[in-house]
Design a protein around this motif. Sequence first.
Motif, PDB file in Angstrom:
ATOM      1  N   GLU A 102       0.807  -1.216   0.000  1.00  0.00           N
ATOM      2  CA  GLU A 102       0.000   0.000   0.000  1.00  0.00           C
ATOM      3  C   GLU A 102       0.842   1.269   0.000  1.00  0.00           C
ATOM      4  OE1 GLU A 102      -3.087  -0.021   2.943  1.00  0.00           O
ATOM      5  OE2 GLU A 102      -4.414  -1.174   1.627  1.00  0.00           O
ATOM      6  N   VAL A 105       1.183   1.468  -4.150  1.00  0.00           N
ATOM      7  CA  VAL A 105       0.035   1.478  -5.066  1.00  0.00           C
ATOM      8  C   VAL A 105      -1.122   2.257  -4.460  1.00  0.00           C
ATOM      9  CG1 VAL A 105       0.692  -0.751  -6.059  1.00  0.00           C
ATOM     10  CG2 VAL A 105      -0.988  -0.680  -4.203  1.00  0.00           C
ATOM     11  N   ALA A 107      -4.372   1.309  -4.538  1.00  0.00           N
ATOM     12  CA  ALA A 107      -5.519   0.465  -4.189  1.00  0.00           C
ATOM     13  C   ALA A 107      -5.658   0.302  -2.680  1.00  0.00           C
ATOM     14  CB  ALA A 107      -5.376  -0.917  -4.826  1.00  0.00           C
ATOM     15  N   THR A 118      -8.022  -6.332  -7.984  1.00  0.00           N
ATOM     16  CA  THR A 118      -8.407  -5.073  -8.597  1.00  0.00           C
ATOM     17  C   THR A 118      -7.277  -4.558  -9.473  1.00  0.00           C
ATOM     18  OG1 THR A 118      -9.219  -2.821  -8.148  1.00  0.00           O
ATOM     19  CG2 THR A 118      -7.511  -3.665  -6.691  1.00  0.00           C
ATOM     20  N   THR A 120      -4.749  -1.681 -10.268  1.00  0.00           N
ATOM     21  CA  THR A 120      -4.151  -0.601  -9.497  1.00  0.00           C
ATOM     22  C   THR A 120      -3.032   0.034 -10.296  1.00  0.00           C
ATOM     23  OG1 THR A 120      -3.381   0.048  -7.294  1.00  0.00           O
ATOM     24  CG2 THR A 120      -2.389  -1.926  -8.258  1.00  0.00           C
ATOM     25  N   ASP A 132       0.739   0.051 -14.457  1.00  0.00           N
ATOM     26  CA  ASP A 132      -0.541  -0.426 -13.949  1.00  0.00           C
ATOM     27  C   ASP A 132      -0.432  -1.938 -13.772  1.00  0.00           C
ATOM     28  OD1 ASP A 132      -0.404  -0.790 -16.724  1.00  0.00           O
ATOM     29  OD2 ASP A 132      -2.568  -0.754 -16.970  1.00  0.00           O
ATOM     30  N   ALA A 296     -10.024   3.557  -9.209  1.00  0.00           N
ATOM     31  CA  ALA A 296      -9.103   2.538  -8.691  1.00  0.00           C
ATOM     32  C   ALA A 296      -8.427   2.970  -7.390  1.00  0.00           C
ATOM     33  CB  ALA A 296      -8.044   2.217  -9.739  1.00  0.00           C
ATOM     34  N   ILE A 297      -8.633   4.222  -6.992  1.00  0.00           N
ATOM     35  CA  ILE A 297      -8.057   4.731  -5.745  1.00  0.00           C
ATOM     36  C   ILE A 297      -9.087   4.508  -4.648  1.00  0.00           C
ATOM     37  CG2 ILE A 297      -7.028   6.711  -4.574  1.00  0.00           C
ATOM     38  CD1 ILE A 297      -6.570   7.917  -7.403  1.00  0.00           C
ATOM     39  N   ARG A 301      -7.930   5.081   0.910  1.00  0.00           N
ATOM     40  CA  ARG A 301      -6.667   5.667   0.453  1.00  0.00           C
ATOM     41  C   ARG A 301      -6.834   7.148   0.145  1.00  0.00           C
ATOM     42  NH1 ARG A 301      -2.913   2.139  -0.725  1.00  0.00           N
ATOM     43  NH2 ARG A 301      -1.729   3.679   0.477  1.00  0.00           N
TER      44      ARG A 301
END
Length: 408
Positions: A102, A105, A107, A118, A120, A132, A296-297, A301
């Motif tokens: 984390e 990325v 996600a 998913t 990310t 990506d 995608a965020i 986050r």
Amino acid sequence: MRGAGFWQLGQSITRRLAQADKKSVARRCYATEADLKKTVLYDFHVAHGGKMVPFAGWSMPIQYKDSIMDSTLNCRANGSLFDVSHMCGLSLKGKDSISFLEKLVVADVAGLAPGTGTLTVFTNEKGGAIDDSVITKVTDDHIYLVVNAGCRDKDLAHIEEHMNAYKAKGGDVSWHIHDERSLLALQGPLAAPVLQHLTKEDLSKLYFGEFQILDINGARCFLTRTGYTGEDGFEISVPSENAVDLAKAILEKSEGKVRLTGLGARDSLRLEAGLCLYGNDMEQHITPVEAGLTWAIGKRRRAEGGFLGAEVILKQIADGPSIRRVGLFSPGPPARGHSEIQNEKGEPIGEVTSGGFSPCLKKNVAMGYVKSGNHKAGTKVKIVVRGKAYEGAVTKMPFVATKYYKPS
């Protein structure tokens, strides 16, 4: 007209793939066939008429005996089998693997249920996209992800640098790069019924974005219901010694309806689905927000940040980005990467990043970036091709409706 369409499609795809791999073009110009890496399916491709071309340091099939147009249409009508073993699969393990990832990325990895994944983006300190990736939480201490072939070296170096620093502070995380495995992508409406013949597990219970470790054709595989075409389908990580047998079994069970398909049709399929090609539509100076990947965020986050470039990205979410990725229609000739996009007054507002002939829609489509305020569907624009401006319009993506297998 049909012959011209074939030629335009092939030319635009060749240019897009070359552009996406531009960082290694200089090296490849002097590469011989012996310098290129080969997947375990190389001889299988050649035996089936695969036209092999250099891509990201690998010798890969761009097409087989049928045309790129026919391959694209067959994927949407029946199915396609792609060898994507040039891509890099890896696993992160350890009780701190999620908190470590984390940091790199956007996600909400912690929020994923085990067995789900998913799309990310790996970001840099300025919020730009390093790559990506599709990531999957296998368990709370095992993450499986796949990164792009052209980004492998820089991605692995980036992950390793941060992992070493994280471990030096006492973090529990390790990795394994799955070079002992090959990766097949089975896509299209026949993907599930064909693959079901080769496994005892009920694939109707595996939905888009979900992951399972199971036996397929007698081999222990990592199976993700995902893909890069907009169709229902799977990516199958299989031990390399079993890859050719699995490919043969899939083609046999489909009774000829699923065809081997190369990079050419894969590119036209992803463009029709409105999906980014890294190196064209995403690069180190483009943020996920600008690329239209704000979804995608993860919400947590967005609230907490904690990833590289978070300050830049969260400010863009709050204030809006200065540029945005859009879809484009134009009745003029196929737009190429870097074709200028103008407003109705002829003023530059952006540029095309991918474009070509859509086999399914029978017209030219493109995507690119324009200044915010010019990004709404229906906005009239001009696209400059070979020095001449042609009428065009911004449109929503995907160009061809996606058919992902989701709960009803």
